[in-house]
Write an enzyme that holds these catalytic residues in place. Sequence first.
Site: not given
Ligand code: IPD
Length: 288
Positions: A81, A101, A103-104, A106, A231
Site C-alpha cells: 500500500e 497492507d 495497517i488496514d 489506518t 485490501d
Molecule cells: C482502508 C480500509 C477502509 C476501506 C478502504 C481501505 P487502509 O484501508 O480498509 O475500511 O474503506 O477502502 O483502503 O487505508 O486503512 O489500509
Amino acid sequence: MKLCGEDAAAPAGDPWEECFQAAVQLALRAGQIIRKALTEEKRISTKTSTADLVTETDHLVEDLIISELRKKFPSHRFIAEEAAASGAKCELTHSPTWIIDPIDGTCNFVHRFPAVAVSIGFAVHQELEFGVIYHCMEERLYSGRRGRGAFCNSQRLQVSRETDLSKALVLTEIGPKRDPATLRLFLGNMERLLHASAHGVRMIGSSTLALCHLASGAADAYYQFGLHCWDLAAATVIIREAGGIVMDTSGAPLDLMACRVVAAGTREMAMFIAQALQTINYGRDDDQ
Ligand code: IPD
C-alpha cells in the site's frame, strides 16, 4: 497458541510452506508493533483525500515486512500500500508476488478504534495461494491456503449459507472519495439494500476484517467500491477456502486490480447484491 491451519494435512512438498510460515511470523511481529503504537502519539498525513490517512507506523511495518521477506525470498516481487502511494507500480506478473497492507484500518488506528489488521497475500502465476490477516487488537490470526481451508487461530472457518437478502447482514466500507457524486452513489447503494429489506448494513473501518467476518459466517455478504488489491488479496483466499464467493460487482469473475468487489457466502446472495449496486468508478490499481 496453536496457529491457523495446523490441523489441515500438509500436502507433501508444499512449495509455499516456508512462505506461509514467514507470513504468519511477520504478521504477528507487525501486530505487536501496531498494538504498542495504537496508544502512543502518531504523526498523521493524508494521501488521496482528507479521509485517506497514513502514519509513520504504516511505513515502519511495511518496510519491516518487505525487508524481512526480501532477505528470505530475493527473487519475489511486492505490491504494498505505502509503496504504491509513493508511486510504485502495482504489477501482478507470473512471478511469486506478495500483496501487503501493513495497517488496514489506518483511520481506526489513528482514533484508537480497535479494528486494525495486517494483511499479507501471496500469488503465483496470478493465482492467490494463501492469505494471512492478523486482527492486532483481538490477537486473532485468520488464514487461508488454496485447497487447505481457512482458519481463525485453530478454528476452521465456514461462511453463512444464507441466500435471502431479507435475512442478511451485509457489510461494506466507504472508500476514500468524499465528493458529492460519490457520496450519493454510496448512500444510494445502501438504500437499495435496505429497501430490499436486508437486516442491516454495517461499516467497521477495516475492509480486511469485515471480509474475515464474512468468512467466519458472522455476516452474509460484503461489497465495496474503492478498495485496493492489498485490501482484497489475503481475504479472497480466506473467504474462498471458507466456502464463499468473491466476484466483481458486475457479476463477472474477480479482477483483483479493479478496486471493487462483491463477496458472499452463497452465489445467489452475491449475484443479488451485484445486480442491486450502482457502480462507483475508482479506476484500477494497475493504472496508477
Ligand atoms: C482502508 C480500509 C477502509 C476501506 C478502504 C481501505 P487502509 O484501508 O480498509 O475500511 O474503506 O477502502 O483502503 O487505508 O486503512 O489500509
